[in-house]
Design a protein around this motif. Structure first.
Motif, PDB file in Angstrom:
ATOM      1  N   GLN A   1       0.835  -1.183   0.000  1.00 48.47           N
ATOM      2  CA  GLN A   1       0.000   0.000   0.000  1.00 48.47           C
ATOM      3  C   GLN A   1       0.869   1.232   0.000  1.00 48.47           C
ATOM      4  N   GLY A   2       1.871   1.167  -0.802  1.00 47.20           N
ATOM      5  CA  GLY A   2       2.819   2.266  -0.841  1.00 47.20           C
ATOM      6  C   GLY A   2       2.265   3.460  -1.551  1.00 47.20           C
ATOM      7  N   LEU A   3       3.104   4.422  -1.641  1.00 46.02           N
ATOM      8  CA  LEU A   3       2.712   5.654  -2.291  1.00 46.02           C
ATOM      9  C   LEU A   3       2.519   5.451  -3.767  1.00 46.02           C
ATOM     10  N   GLN A   4       3.442   4.666  -4.305  1.00 46.09           N
ATOM     11  CA  GLN A   4       3.505   4.558  -5.744  1.00 46.09           C
ATOM     12  C   GLN A   4       3.031   3.173  -6.124  1.00 46.09           C
ATOM     13  N   THR A   5       1.888   3.093  -6.760  1.00 44.24           N
ATOM     14  CA  THR A   5       1.323   1.775  -6.979  1.00 44.24           C
ATOM     15  C   THR A   5       1.338   1.353  -8.433  1.00 44.24           C
ATOM     16  N   SER A   6       1.836   2.186  -9.279  1.00 47.63           N
ATOM     17  CA  SER A   6       1.878   1.776 -10.671  1.00 47.63           C
ATOM     18  C   SER A   6       3.295   1.389 -11.059  1.00 47.63           C
ATOM     19  N   LEU A   7       3.386   0.473 -11.975  1.00 38.18           N
ATOM     20  CA  LEU A   7       4.692   0.071 -12.456  1.00 38.18           C
ATOM     21  C   LEU A   7       5.127   1.064 -13.525  1.00 38.18           C
ATOM     22  N   LEU A   8       6.325   1.487 -13.401  1.00 38.95           N
ATOM     23  CA  LEU A   8       6.836   2.436 -14.375  1.00 38.95           C
ATOM     24  C   LEU A   8       7.814   1.731 -15.301  1.00 38.95           C
ATOM     25  N   THR A   9       7.667   1.987 -16.555  1.00 38.80           N
ATOM     26  CA  THR A   9       8.630   1.476 -17.507  1.00 38.80           C
ATOM     27  C   THR A   9       9.291   2.664 -18.184  1.00 38.80           C
ATOM     28  N   ALA A  10      10.559   2.630 -18.239  1.00 35.35           N
ATOM     29  CA  ALA A  10      11.264   3.756 -18.834  1.00 35.35           C
ATOM     30  C   ALA A  10      12.135   3.285 -19.975  1.00 35.35           C
ATOM     31  N   SER A  11      12.113   3.986 -21.037  1.00 34.70           N
ATOM     32  CA  SER A  11      13.063   3.765 -22.115  1.00 34.70           C
ATOM     33  C   SER A  11      14.017   4.938 -22.098  1.00 34.70           C
ATOM     34  N   THR A  12      15.240   4.644 -21.896  1.00 37.56           N
ATOM     35  CA  THR A  12      16.180   5.713 -21.684  1.00 37.56           C
ATOM     36  C   THR A  12      17.312   5.620 -22.692  1.00 37.56           C
ATOM     37  N   THR A  13      17.588   6.707 -23.316  1.00 35.07           N
ATOM     38  CA  THR A  13      18.715   6.749 -24.234  1.00 35.07           C
ATOM     39  C   THR A  13      19.867   7.472 -23.579  1.00 35.07           C
ATOM     40  N   TYR A  14      20.966   6.781 -23.472  1.00 37.21           N
ATOM     41  CA  TYR A  14      22.118   7.381 -22.832  1.00 37.21           C
ATOM     42  C   TYR A  14      23.031   7.964 -23.895  1.00 37.21           C
TER      43      TYR A  14
ATOM     44  N   THR B   1      -0.014  13.264   1.210  1.00 35.32           N
ATOM     45  CA  THR B   1      -0.361  13.996  -0.012  1.00 35.32           C
ATOM     46  C   THR B   1       0.832  14.789  -0.528  1.00 35.32           C
ATOM     47  N   TYR B   2       1.473  15.497   0.391  1.00 40.07           N
ATOM     48  CA  TYR B   2       2.647  16.282  -0.006  1.00 40.07           C
ATOM     49  C   TYR B   2       3.766  15.361  -0.482  1.00 40.07           C
ATOM     50  N   LEU B   3       3.934  14.266   0.247  1.00 42.63           N
ATOM     51  CA  LEU B   3       4.976  13.305  -0.111  1.00 42.63           C
ATOM     52  C   LEU B   3       4.745  12.743  -1.508  1.00 42.63           C
ATOM     53  N   LYS B   4       3.491  12.397  -1.789  1.00 38.19           N
ATOM     54  CA  LYS B   4       3.199  11.799  -3.089  1.00 38.19           C
ATOM     55  C   LYS B   4       3.408  12.810  -4.216  1.00 38.19           C
ATOM     56  N   THR B   5       3.026  14.037  -3.969  1.00 34.72           N
ATOM     57  CA  THR B   5       3.232  15.072  -4.986  1.00 34.72           C
ATOM     58  C   THR B   5       4.715  15.190  -5.346  1.00 34.72           C
TER      59      THR B   5
END
Lengths: 298, 82
Positions: A169-182, B37-41
């Motif tokens: 139940q973290g803050l960030q619940t979506s998986l992020l995929t990044a394509s990065t060009t170095y 809320t602030y943290l997530k932002t």
């Protein structure tokens, strides 16, 4: 003096001078670290590549010549130290170590090379092909959220939401995929753990970026980052910002008492603090620290 | 030969919080408000704009961790939900 090796591989020890070395390819040189190899490209943990040249000096514009910091250092260590200092100088493009005078010389431009028995030379090198890699991460759980690393020189980074809710139940619940060009060769490093110390193995020809498979967690045992602690934002301490603390409850010994002292005002004061102490503009500033020291300059 | 030299900026944030950012403990004097809320932002912005990694610090537990000011309050060491 720095050893000359045929192999295009160099090994650099981690933070410990006694770190054991390992190498990833072919006729690797395995020796006690830290070890710079003549004529090879050394990429440090900050992603800056240097061409190492032995018994060579260059003409050019000298910024300064300074005594080497570590008197007992071997020539290998000494050039590494010069190089690290060069890293933090905004206009340094090359540095040399002279074992006769035990001094580091820093250059803002480099001219013609000439043979010099006691001098080893390191110049910033970005000539190798840029590498491309894909990096993806997940972030989940309540304690750690992660995202793909990007190089400072990334020209285009795109993120797409690739998955649904991650565990926890973290803050960030979506998986992020990044394509990065170095666009630098900074990413051809492979980090491995060896005994109690960290060994960084770098090859001059590899082109694969450090990659995490989709949904992978950041491996904190090997991750190397440039971090900053954002203290006194969501958790406050008197010693972190005495002005702010003393403005409201100078005699409070801890946040508990501080808030207790303020009573119903505590929430008002803290909400304002949360909203203003750290803003997205601060994140911009942090992200830009140390970047592009010589953007646009040859 | 010599090209532009670029250094990596800050790519990792450590953000300390108290437990009050995460749970409501009625008897606690630590303020539970809109920290999340602030943290997530901020972290969403840092992650999505710069690919930063974020380390969240939990500085205390209800009842106190270690009698230190940062464990909840000076002298609090029960580490017990009240």
């Amino acid at each position: 003096m720095i050893t000359t090796a045929v192999s295009p591989t160099l090994t650099i020890g981690g933070s410990s001078a006694s770190a054991s070395a390992s190498a990833t390819s072919g006729a690797a040189v395995a020796s006690s670290a830290p070890n710079l190899t003549c004529t090879q490209v050394y990429t440090n943990s900050r992603g800056v590549s240097y061409l190492i040249l032995c018994n060579t000096n260059y003409g050019g514009t000298i910024i300064s010549t300074q005594p080497a910091k570590h008197k007992r250092a071997t020539a290998d260590d000494a050039l590494l130290n010069c190089l690290q200092d060069c890293d933090y100088m905004s206009d340094c493009v090359a540095t040399s170590y002279d074992s006769t005078t035990t001094t580091c010389t820093f250059f803002s431009s480099v001219g013609t090379p000439y043979s010099a028995e006691s001098v080893d030379f390191a110049m910033v090198d970005n000539t190798t092909a840029s590498s491309t890699g894909s990096t993806s991460t997940s972030s989940s759980g309540s304690t750690v959220s992660t995202a793909a690393s990007t190089d400072s020189s990334v020209s285009s980074t795109t993120y797409a939401v690739a998955g649904g809710s991650a565990a926890g139940q973290g803050l960030q619940t979506s998986l992020l995929t990044a394509s990065t060009t170095y666009s630098t060769k900074a990413t051809d490093s492979v980090y491995t753990s060896s005994n109690a110390s960290t060994t960084v193995t770098s090859t001059s020809t590899a082109t694969t970026a450090t990659a995490l498979s989709t949904g992978a967690y950041t491996d904190w045992t090997t991750y190397v980052g440039n971090g900053v602690n954002m203290g006194n934002w969501l958790e406050i301490e008197q010693s972190n910002n005495q002005y702010f603390w003393n403005l409201h409850a100078p005699n409070a010994s801890d946040e508990w008492t501080w808030c207790e002292t303020l009573g119903s005002e505590c929430g008002t004061v803290l909400e304002d603090h949360y909203a203003t102490a750290v803003t997205t503009k601060d994140i911009d500033t942090l992200a830009s620290v140390g970047q592009c020291f010589r953007c646009g300059k040859k | 030969m010599i090209n532009t030299k670029q250094l990596t900026g800050i790519d990792t944030l450590r953000i300390p919080t108290t437990y009050a950012a995460w749970v409501v403990v009625p008897s606690s004097q630590l303020y539970h408000g809109n920290q999340q809320t602030y943290l997530k932002t901020i972290t969403d912005y840092a992650i999505q704009t710069y690919g930063m990694r974020v380390i969240l610090g939990l500085h205390s537990l209800p009842g106190g961790v270690n009698s230190l000011d940062i464990g909840e309050a000076l002298g609090h060491d029960s580490m017990q939900l009240l």
